[in-house]
Write a protein that holds these residues in place. Sequence first.
Motif, PDB file in Angstrom:
ATOM      1  N   PRO A  53     -47.192  15.763 -70.303  1.00 37.00           N
ATOM      2  CA  PRO A  53     -46.033  15.666 -69.399  1.00 37.00           C
ATOM      3  C   PRO A  53     -44.800  15.118 -70.116  1.00 37.00           C
ATOM      4  N   ALA A  54     -43.703  15.859 -70.031  1.00 34.61           N
ATOM      5  CA  ALA A  54     -42.484  15.483 -70.744  1.00 34.61           C
ATOM      6  C   ALA A  54     -41.908  14.154 -70.259  1.00 34.61           C
ATOM      7  N   ALA A  55     -42.013  13.890 -68.962  1.00 29.98           N
ATOM      8  CA  ALA A  55     -41.439  12.651 -68.427  1.00 29.98           C
ATOM      9  C   ALA A  55     -42.221  11.427 -68.883  1.00 29.98           C
ATOM     10  N   GLU A  56     -43.522  11.596 -69.085  1.00 30.72           N
ATOM     11  CA  GLU A  56     -44.385  10.471 -69.436  1.00 30.72           C
ATOM     12  C   GLU A  56     -44.587  10.330 -70.941  1.00 30.72           C
ATOM     13  N   LEU A  57     -44.694  11.465 -71.625  1.00 32.38           N
ATOM     14  CA  LEU A  57     -44.993  11.469 -73.063  1.00 32.38           C
ATOM     15  C   LEU A  57     -44.005  12.395 -73.779  1.00 32.38           C
ATOM     16  N   PRO A  58     -42.727  12.048 -73.783  1.00 26.83           N
ATOM     17  CA  PRO A  58     -41.718  12.982 -74.328  1.00 26.83           C
ATOM     18  C   PRO A  58     -41.888  13.250 -75.818  1.00 26.83           C
ATOM     19  N   GLU A  59     -42.242  12.227 -76.597  1.00 25.46           N
ATOM     20  CA  GLU A  59     -42.388  12.431 -78.043  1.00 25.46           C
ATOM     21  C   GLU A  59     -43.540  13.393 -78.350  1.00 25.46           C
ATOM     22  N   LEU A  60     -44.640  13.232 -77.639  1.00 20.40           N
ATOM     23  CA  LEU A  60     -45.776  14.121 -77.863  1.00 20.40           C
ATOM     24  C   LEU A  60     -45.449  15.543 -77.433  1.00 20.40           C
ATOM     25  N   VAL A  79     -57.104  13.076 -86.796  1.00 21.92           N
ATOM     26  CA  VAL A  79     -55.789  13.264 -86.176  1.00 21.92           C
ATOM     27  C   VAL A  79     -54.831  12.215 -86.709  1.00 21.92           C
ATOM     28  N   THR A  80     -53.736  12.662 -87.308  1.00 22.20           N
ATOM     29  CA  THR A  80     -52.688  11.775 -87.807  1.00 22.20           C
ATOM     30  C   THR A  80     -51.350  12.224 -87.244  1.00 22.20           C
ATOM     31  N   THR A  81     -50.358  11.363 -87.344  1.00 26.52           N
ATOM     32  CA  THR A  81     -49.011  11.698 -86.874  1.00 26.52           C
ATOM     33  C   THR A  81     -48.001  11.422 -87.981  1.00 26.52           C
ATOM     34  N   ALA A 106     -50.765  10.682 -78.370  1.00 31.37           N
ATOM     35  CA  ALA A 106     -51.770  11.730 -78.592  1.00 31.37           C
ATOM     36  C   ALA A 106     -53.161  11.241 -78.196  1.00 31.37           C
ATOM     37  N   LEU A 107     -53.492  10.014 -78.590  1.00 27.64           N
ATOM     38  CA  LEU A 107     -54.803   9.456 -78.245  1.00 27.64           C
ATOM     39  C   LEU A 107     -54.955   9.311 -76.731  1.00 27.64           C
TER      40      LEU A 107
END
Length: 282
Positions: A17-24, A87-89, A110-111
């Motif tokens: 969700p863009a509103a909750e997790l914009p960076e992801l 998984v890395t960022t 992501a996690l």
Amino acid sequence: MFHDLDSTLTRLLHDAPAAELPELRAADVSFETPDRAFGPANATVDLFLYEVWENREIRDPVPVVERVGNTFVRSRPPLRADCSYIVTTWASGAIGAARVAAEHQLLGQALGWVSRFPRIPEAYLQGVLASPRRVYPLPTMIAQLDPNQHAGDFWAAMGIAPRPAFYLTVTTELPVGFPVEGPLVTTAVVNYQQDTDAGTRETLVDFGGTVRTAAGDPVAGAWVRLDPIGRTETSDADGRFTFTRVVPAPGFTLRARALGLGDVRRDVDVPQQSGEFDLQFA
């Protein structure tokens, strides 16, 4: 199959969700090897498929039988494989503490997002994973410690300094062997080895037939019972019934009952008799 799993995970991550997790939601998703040559231009979640193992704990020895018209297609059960990603960022446009903070934020998002899914929802499945012929769901295991993995050794092999990461394992299926087509209810004998201390081998039988009127017409919705084990099936629209995974023995009795037609019975020995076990009302 592995590229379809990659596409499935990409779609899942991009649905954050863009509103909750914009960076992801805005980050790229990559499956490249995170070595010293890897330097994405944009913020990226990288999932490196580092290991694939057969999951023997959930191995199913029972063949998969699908009805296709008036025949069945029998296939070996698919192999269950654990596909493990590290998984890395990676952040962009920042250095030092700002880069670390951005990468940690993206890793946490992501996690948190993938942890919401103990199995991959059907809506995200891509390619062969979305096929109606798929037998099993795709369970996940997230951020679990693997005692056989040593993060320091992994990053040393990549030739870069250690990075924060978590493991993601998805259990998928791999078709093995070729399907065999045959009559829908002809007797079939299945042998398989049970993984027990005794190492026993058990023989099971699939068999069936058709319930018919005195005139030979198929009877739909008839109640069919297999004694003495007491299992019950109902005939389908074509009058057919099937009993699967029966331990073979002499002295079985098939009984059928249908509204307005009364009862009919037949003594059978399985698998000494072959073919179909039809039941016909008088």
